[in-house]
Design a protein around this motif. Structure first.
Motif, PDB file in Angstrom:
ATOM      1  N   LEU A  91      -4.757  -2.370   3.984  1.00 10.45           N
ATOM      2  CA  LEU A  91      -5.825  -1.731   4.756  1.00 10.45           C
ATOM      3  C   LEU A  91      -5.461  -0.317   5.175  1.00 10.45           C
ATOM      4  O   LEU A  91      -6.340   0.518   5.389  1.00 10.45           O
ATOM      5  CB  LEU A  91      -6.161  -2.576   5.986  1.00 10.45           C
ATOM      6  N   ASN A  92      -4.178  -0.021   5.299  1.00 10.88           N
ATOM      7  CA  ASN A  92      -3.750   1.321   5.658  1.00 10.88           C
ATOM      8  C   ASN A  92      -3.390   2.169   4.445  1.00 10.88           C
ATOM      9  O   ASN A  92      -2.923   3.302   4.601  1.00 10.88           O
ATOM     10  CB  ASN A  92      -2.557   1.260   6.618  1.00 10.88           C
ATOM     11  N   SER A  93      -3.613   1.639   3.252  1.00 11.74           N
ATOM     12  CA  SER A  93      -3.358   2.430   2.042  1.00 11.74           C
ATOM     13  C   SER A  93      -4.630   3.221   1.678  1.00 11.74           C
ATOM     14  O   SER A  93      -5.695   3.040   2.270  1.00 11.74           O
ATOM     15  CB  SER A  93      -2.966   1.512   0.881  1.00 11.74           C
ATOM     16  N   LYS A  94      -4.476   4.049   0.677  1.00  9.07           N
ATOM     17  CA  LYS A  94      -5.614   4.877   0.243  1.00  9.07           C
ATOM     18  C   LYS A  94      -6.729   3.998  -0.311  1.00  9.07           C
ATOM     19  O   LYS A  94      -7.911   4.212  -0.002  1.00  9.07           O
ATOM     20  CB  LYS A  94      -5.122   5.862  -0.820  1.00  9.07           C
ATOM     21  N   ALA A  95      -6.373   2.976  -1.096  1.00  7.65           N
ATOM     22  CA  ALA A  95      -7.390   2.094  -1.683  1.00  7.65           C
ATOM     23  C   ALA A  95      -8.104   1.285  -0.600  1.00  7.65           C
ATOM     24  O   ALA A  95      -9.324   1.096  -0.650  1.00  7.65           O
ATOM     25  CB  ALA A  95      -6.735   1.161  -2.698  1.00  7.65           C
ATOM     26  N   GLY A  96      -7.362   0.788   0.372  1.00 11.49           N
ATOM     27  CA  GLY A  96      -7.973   0.000   1.444  1.00 11.49           C
ATOM     28  C   GLY A  96      -8.882   0.821   2.321  1.00 11.49           C
ATOM     29  O   GLY A  96      -9.961   0.373   2.730  1.00 11.49           O
ATOM     30  N   ARG A  97      -8.490   2.043   2.619  1.00 11.27           N
ATOM     31  CA  ARG A  97      -9.351   2.913   3.422  1.00 11.27           C
ATOM     32  C   ARG A  97     -10.628   3.267   2.656  1.00 11.27           C
ATOM     33  O   ARG A  97     -11.711   3.341   3.238  1.00 11.27           O
ATOM     34  CB  ARG A  97      -8.607   4.185   3.799  1.00 11.27           C
ATOM     35  N   ALA A  98     -10.489   3.474   1.340  1.00  7.90           N
ATOM     36  CA  ALA A  98     -11.673   3.794   0.537  1.00  7.90           C
ATOM     37  C   ALA A  98     -12.619   2.603   0.475  1.00  7.90           C
ATOM     38  O   ALA A  98     -13.841   2.746   0.501  1.00  7.90           O
ATOM     39  CB  ALA A  98     -11.261   4.222  -0.854  1.00  7.90           C
ATOM     40  N   GLU A  99     -12.064   1.396   0.356  1.00  7.88           N
ATOM     41  CA  GLU A  99     -12.882   0.196   0.231  1.00  7.88           C
ATOM     42  C   GLU A  99     -13.669  -0.109   1.514  1.00  7.88           C
ATOM     43  O   GLU A  99     -14.828  -0.505   1.472  1.00  7.88           O
ATOM     44  CB  GLU A  99     -12.017  -1.010  -0.122  1.00  7.88           C
ATOM     45  N   PHE A 100     -13.029   0.090   2.658  1.00 10.15           N
ATOM     46  CA  PHE A 100     -13.663  -0.276   3.934  1.00 10.15           C
ATOM     47  C   PHE A 100     -14.100   0.951   4.735  1.00 10.15           C
ATOM     48  O   PHE A 100     -14.289   0.860   5.944  1.00 10.15           O
ATOM     49  CB  PHE A 100     -12.699  -1.135   4.775  1.00 10.15           C
ATOM     50  N   ALA A 101     -14.288   2.079   4.100  1.00 11.63           N
ATOM     51  CA  ALA A 101     -14.671   3.307   4.808  1.00 11.63           C
ATOM     52  C   ALA A 101     -16.076   3.185   5.388  1.00 11.63           C
ATOM     53  O   ALA A 101     -16.341   3.694   6.475  1.00 11.63           O
ATOM     54  CB  ALA A 101     -14.577   4.501   3.867  1.00 11.63           C
ATOM     55  N   GLU A 102     -16.992   2.509   4.716  1.00 14.79           N
ATOM     56  CA  GLU A 102     -18.365   2.399   5.188  1.00 14.79           C
ATOM     57  C   GLU A 102     -18.465   1.477   6.387  1.00 14.79           C
ATOM     58  O   GLU A 102     -19.313   1.663   7.259  1.00 14.79           O
ATOM     59  CB  GLU A 102     -19.285   1.860   4.091  1.00 14.79           C
TER      60      GLU A 102
END
Length: 105
Positions: A91-102
């Motif tokens: 969740l604190n990685s780049k992919a996790g932030r991108a996935e849950f940004a909305e």
């Protein structure tokens, strides 16, 4: 002030007087003969004789009888912590932030 015979032990032969006082209610029996005490000096004893052997097998026996009380919760706790750590890293990685940004807005 001297301690009384009852205070000195009452129901056992007294080393100073050599008399058996008897149990409660029957004081004043016959004088005891042939009572021999043996002792061993503390520096002649081996207090740790067999301690390692006994500790090994006693620890095994006690662990064997208790393992099902503490091992399953420990395994569940380990896997739960491992999952939570991996989830936090994701969740604190780049992919996790991108996935849950909305969902954070």
């Amino acid at each position: 002030m001297r301690p009384t015979q009852v205070r000195l032990g009452g129901g056992a032969p007294q080393p100073k007087t050599g008399h058996w006082l008897g149990d409660w209610g029957s004081f004043g029996g016959a004088k005891q003969k042939g009572i021999i005490d043996y002792g061993l000096s503390a520096n002649r004893q081996n207090p740790f004789a067999g301690a390692a052997h006994d500790a090994l097998f006693n620890t095994f026996r006690r662990t064997k009888s208790q393992v099902f009380y503490w091992l399953p919760p420990m395994i569940i706790g380990y896997y739960l912590m491992n999952w939570a750590t991996e989830r936090n890293h994701y969740l604190n990685s780049k992919a996790g932030r991108a996935e849950f940004a909305e969902s954070e807005e």
